[in-house]
Write an enzyme that holds these catalytic residues in place. Structure first.
Site, mmCIF file in Angstrom:
data_model
loop_
_atom_site.group_PDB
_atom_site.id
_atom_site.type_symbol
_atom_site.label_atom_id
_atom_site.label_comp_id
_atom_site.label_asym_id
_atom_site.label_seq_id
_atom_site.Cartn_x
_atom_site.Cartn_y
_atom_site.Cartn_z
ATOM 1 N N TYR A 1 -1.390 0.129 10.633
ATOM 2 C CA TYR A 1 -1.742 -0.444 9.321
ATOM 3 C C TYR A 1 -0.536 -0.341 8.382
ATOM 4 C CZ TYR A 1 -3.589 -0.895 4.643
ATOM 5 O OH TYR A 1 -3.779 -1.288 3.341
ATOM 6 N N GLU B 1 0.191 3.592 1.756
ATOM 7 C CA GLU B 1 0.236 3.980 3.170
ATOM 8 C C GLU B 1 1.614 3.644 3.770
ATOM 9 O OE1 GLU B 1 -2.285 5.680 4.473
ATOM 10 O OE2 GLU B 1 -1.708 5.664 6.576
ATOM 11 N N SER C 1 0.820 -1.220 0.000
ATOM 12 C CA SER C 1 0.000 0.000 0.000
ATOM 13 C C SER C 1 0.847 1.260 0.000
ATOM 14 C CB SER C 1 -0.861 -0.018 1.263
ATOM 15 O OG SER C 1 -1.374 1.259 1.535
HETATM 16 P P1 NAP Z 1 -11.573 -4.491 1.754
HETATM 17 O O1 NAP Z 1 -12.697 -4.184 0.832
HETATM 18 O O2 NAP Z 1 -11.580 -3.926 3.132
HETATM 19 O O3 NAP Z 1 -11.467 -6.078 1.841
HETATM 20 C C1 NAP Z 1 -10.672 -6.684 2.829
HETATM 21 C C2 NAP Z 1 -10.836 -8.191 2.728
HETATM 22 O O4 NAP Z 1 -10.034 -8.786 3.763
HETATM 23 C C3 NAP Z 1 -12.275 -8.680 2.945
HETATM 24 O O5 NAP Z 1 -12.519 -9.768 2.095
HETATM 25 C C4 NAP Z 1 -12.254 -9.120 4.400
HETATM 26 O O6 NAP Z 1 -13.166 -10.150 4.703
HETATM 27 C C5 NAP Z 1 -10.837 -9.699 4.491
HETATM 28 N N1 NAP Z 1 -10.404 -9.773 5.892
HETATM 29 C C6 NAP Z 1 -10.235 -8.746 6.754
HETATM 30 N N2 NAP Z 1 -9.853 -9.205 7.952
HETATM 31 C C7 NAP Z 1 -9.785 -10.553 7.845
HETATM 32 C C8 NAP Z 1 -9.467 -11.598 8.724
HETATM 33 N N3 NAP Z 1 -9.122 -11.365 9.997
HETATM 34 N N4 NAP Z 1 -9.520 -12.860 8.274
HETATM 35 C C9 NAP Z 1 -9.861 -13.116 6.996
HETATM 36 N N5 NAP Z 1 -10.188 -12.167 6.100
HETATM 37 C C10 NAP Z 1 -10.147 -10.914 6.519
HETATM 38 O O7 NAP Z 1 -10.185 -4.059 1.112
HETATM 39 P P2 NAP Z 1 -9.810 -3.763 -0.419
HETATM 40 O O8 NAP Z 1 -9.995 -2.316 -0.670
HETATM 41 O O9 NAP Z 1 -10.440 -4.770 -1.299
HETATM 42 O O10 NAP Z 1 -8.227 -3.993 -0.380
HETATM 43 C C11 NAP Z 1 -7.662 -5.278 -0.629
HETATM 44 C C12 NAP Z 1 -6.254 -5.319 -0.088
HETATM 45 O O11 NAP Z 1 -5.470 -4.299 -0.691
HETATM 46 C C13 NAP Z 1 -6.138 -5.086 1.426
HETATM 47 O O12 NAP Z 1 -5.062 -5.876 1.889
HETATM 48 C C14 NAP Z 1 -5.782 -3.616 1.538
HETATM 49 O O13 NAP Z 1 -5.083 -3.373 2.731
HETATM 50 C C15 NAP Z 1 -4.917 -3.446 0.303
HETATM 51 N N6 NAP Z 1 -4.892 -2.118 -0.294
HETATM 52 C C16 NAP Z 1 -6.053 -1.483 -0.614
HETATM 53 C C17 NAP Z 1 -6.004 -0.244 -1.222
HETATM 54 C C18 NAP Z 1 -7.262 0.488 -1.603
HETATM 55 O O14 NAP Z 1 -7.178 1.699 -1.829
HETATM 56 N N7 NAP Z 1 -8.390 -0.184 -1.727
HETATM 57 C C19 NAP Z 1 -4.754 0.344 -1.519
HETATM 58 C C20 NAP Z 1 -3.604 -0.350 -1.186
HETATM 59 C C21 NAP Z 1 -3.665 -1.590 -0.598
HETATM 60 P P3 NAP Z 1 -14.634 -9.835 5.304
HETATM 61 O O15 NAP Z 1 -15.472 -9.481 4.112
HETATM 62 O O16 NAP Z 1 -15.021 -11.114 5.942
HETATM 63 O O17 NAP Z 1 -14.464 -8.692 6.265
HETATM 64 N N1 GDD Z 2 -12.189 7.366 6.464
HETATM 65 C C1 GDD Z 2 -12.291 8.695 6.578
HETATM 66 N N2 GDD Z 2 -13.432 9.253 7.125
HETATM 67 N N3 GDD Z 2 -11.257 9.453 6.156
HETATM 68 C C2 GDD Z 2 -11.392 10.785 6.253
HETATM 69 C C3 GDD Z 2 -12.529 11.413 6.778
HETATM 70 C C4 GDD Z 2 -13.593 10.599 7.244
HETATM 71 O O1 GDD Z 2 -14.619 11.069 7.728
HETATM 72 N N4 GDD Z 2 -12.354 12.770 6.719
HETATM 73 C C5 GDD Z 2 -11.158 12.970 6.182
HETATM 74 N N5 GDD Z 2 -10.557 11.782 5.895
HETATM 75 C C6 GDD Z 2 -9.214 11.603 5.317
HETATM 76 C C7 GDD Z 2 -8.316 10.670 6.109
HETATM 77 O O2 GDD Z 2 -7.769 11.355 7.252
HETATM 78 C C8 GDD Z 2 -7.286 10.324 5.043
HETATM 79 O O3 GDD Z 2 -6.298 11.315 4.981
HETATM 80 C C9 GDD Z 2 -8.088 10.359 3.739
HETATM 81 O O4 GDD Z 2 -9.339 10.990 4.059
HETATM 82 C C10 GDD Z 2 -8.372 8.994 3.133
HETATM 83 O O5 GDD Z 2 -8.905 8.153 4.143
HETATM 84 P P1 GDD Z 2 -9.517 6.701 3.779
HETATM 85 O O6 GDD Z 2 -10.505 6.839 2.693
HETATM 86 O O7 GDD Z 2 -9.952 6.079 5.052
HETATM 87 O O8 GDD Z 2 -8.288 5.929 3.107
HETATM 88 P P2 GDD Z 2 -6.756 5.809 3.539
HETATM 89 O O9 GDD Z 2 -5.949 6.609 2.573
HETATM 90 O O10 GDD Z 2 -6.551 6.040 4.966
HETATM 91 O O11 GDD Z 2 -6.489 4.244 3.299
HETATM 92 C C11 GDD Z 2 -6.915 3.610 2.090
HETATM 93 O O12 GDD Z 2 -5.902 3.694 1.124
HETATM 94 C C12 GDD Z 2 -4.690 3.007 1.472
HETATM 95 C C13 GDD Z 2 -3.709 3.245 0.317
HETATM 96 O O13 GDD Z 2 -3.068 4.466 0.481
HETATM 97 C C14 GDD Z 2 -7.269 2.163 2.461
HETATM 98 O O14 GDD Z 2 -7.881 1.542 1.345
HETATM 99 C C15 GDD Z 2 -6.023 1.371 2.818
HETATM 100 O O15 GDD Z 2 -6.362 -0.008 2.974
HETATM 101 C C16 GDD Z 2 -5.015 1.536 1.673
HETATM 102 O O16 GDD Z 2 -3.838 0.812 1.931
#
Ligand code: NAP
Ligand code: GDD
Length: 333
Positions: free
Chosen positions: A153, A131, A129
């Site tokens: 995280y 992050e 990520s």
């Molecule tokens: P998501 O929608 O939150 O999906 C997370 C998945 O992980 C769900 O299937 C969830 O299962 C499973 N999971 C969570 N805790 C678990 C546990 N204890 N045991 C087994 N399964 C578990 O996330 P996503 O956006 O698809 O992201 C997929 C991956 O990419 C994650 O690893 C995330 O950290 C990473 N990532 C995401 C982003 C982004 O912007 N979306 C960016 C960079 C990296 P349940 O449905 O049962 O909760």
């Molecule tokens: N969630 C949330 N809720 N975020 C907020 C809010 C709020 O009400 N208001 C402002 N934010 C700001 C957060 O402080 C952060 O800076 C930004 O919005 C994005 O927050 P999220 O959408 O929660 O995503 P994230 O960037 O923290 O994390 C996501 O992206 C990562 C990749 O950079 C997640 O998908 C992570 O799993 C992923 O790795």
């Protein structure tokens, strides 16, 4: 030739559901790891893959249990393994550091170890990520940028990244890290800021609420479309040699801009509805993320296609439709 077998952890999540669709379109045999409770409550917990259930094999396992992960890998004998399951919500990682670290680090370690023992030729993808960059020392961030994570995280993802790299170097496994910047879609979880905004705008447009509480409006993210990002995951596992890749759009926008565009698309002014709430600020914030995906572009032939405006409009249109409001205006972006 027999069909390729893919094992996807996190198949019930946003990315898992798009990846399963992509791999099914390529005629893969799909095995997905889910929590046992998901099988008990499929209507709710399997909603993102409901339309795929007759074409995937689900295995109940726990990321906290090496024995269960080992059994799934042994049974599935995958050619490719996509490790997407994680506690993925950064805010929650401040509330429960311990479970975030346990699930994300041990889960990755268990899976790598099981793959090494039971399917050593399997190609492994780790969901790293942006992050991990945290308080990044340079902008834009690329594969050489130093990691300075700002949350448990982020720390857990750096550990998963390093475990993946170490298994590649120590045991010769085909193990690749994707360093994916934020990617969104109408399937995004409601707690993430983009979906919180588009679902909030739709409820305001439907007259069900009038205010939307948000935290740090000045944080900037590089937001792309999840459907395109899962293609990059697949492409990484088709290379001759494993490597690590940044996947990003190369554009950054603030949370405020996201809100402004989403409210405007519904004919509303964000300033009339957004209420700043300091309790939603994080103890340590990642202020600016902007990715340089030129390696992915050069070596994978991958680049982001969906613009920021298209993404906001697509997400809003889906949330408006869920409120039975015509999305004709919103989709025009
Ligand atoms: P998501 O929608 O939150 O999906 C997370 C998945 O992980 C769900 O299937 C969830 O299962 C499973 N999971 C969570 N805790 C678990 C546990 N204890 N045991 C087994 N399964 C578990 O996330 P996503 O956006 O698809 O992201 C997929 C991956 O990419 C994650 O690893 C995330 O950290 C990473 N990532 C995401 C982003 C982004 O912007 N979306 C960016 C960079 C990296 P349940 O449905 O049962 O909760
Ligand atoms: N969630 C949330 N809720 N975020 C907020 C809010 C709020 O009400 N208001 C402002 N934010 C700001 C957060 O402080 C952060 O800076 C930004 O919005 C994005 O927050 P999220 O959408 O929660 O995503 P994230 O960037 O923290 O994390 C996501 O992206 C990562 C990749 O950079 C997640 O998908 C992570 O799993 C992923 O790795």
């Amino acid at each position: 030739m027999s069909r390729k077998r893919a094992l996807i952890t996190g198949i019930t999540g946003q990315d898992g559901s798009y990846l399963a669709e992509l791999l099914l379109s390529k005629d893969y045999e799909i095995h997905g790891v889910v929590r046992r409770v998901a099988i008990e409550d499929p209507e709710h917990r399997l909603s993102r893959i409901r339309h795929l259930l007759d074409r995937v094999t689900l295995h109940a396992a726990s990321l906290e249990s090496y024995a269960s992960i080992h059994s799934v890998v042994e049974a599935a004998q995958p050619d490719e393994c996509y490790h997407l399951a994680a506690q993925s919500f950064v805010t929650y990682s401040f509330d429960d550091e311990f479970s975030t670290l346990n699930t994300n680090i041990n889960g990755t370690h268990y899976l790598l170890s099981a793959v090494k023992r039971m399917a050593p030729r399997c190609r492994f993808y780790f969901a790293g990520s942006s992050e991990m960059f945290g308080a990044a020392a340079e902008t834009p961030q690329n594969e050489q940028t130093r990691f300075r994570p700002r949350s448990c995280y982020g720390i857990s993802k750096v550990a998963g990244y390093e475990l993946t790299r170490n298994y590649r170097e120590a045991y010769g496994m085909f193990a690749a890290n994707g360093i994916l910047f934020n990617h969104e879609s109408p399937r995004r979880g409601y707690e993430f800021v983009t979906r919180k905004i588009t679902s909030g705008v739709a409820k305001i447009a439907a007259g069900k609420q009038s205010k939307l509480a948000l935290g740090n409006l000045s944080a900037r993210r590089d937001w792309g479309h999840a459907r395109e990002y899962v293609e990059a995951m697949w492409l990484m596992l088709q290379r001759e040699q494993p490597d690590d890749y940044v996947v990003a759009t190369g554009e950054t926008h603030s949370v405020e801009e996201f809100a402004q565009v989403a409210f405007a698309a519904a004919g509303l002014d964000w300033r009339d509805h957004v209420v700043p709430n300091p309790t939603l600020f994080r103890p340590a914030e990642v202020h600016l993320l902007l990715g340089d995906a030129s390696r992915a572009n050069r070596e994978l032939g991958w680049s982001a296609k969906t613009s920021f405006h298209q993404l906001v409009h697509e997400m809003l249109a889906a949330d408006l439709e869920a409120q039975n409001i015509s999305s004709a205006g919103a989709t025009a972006g």
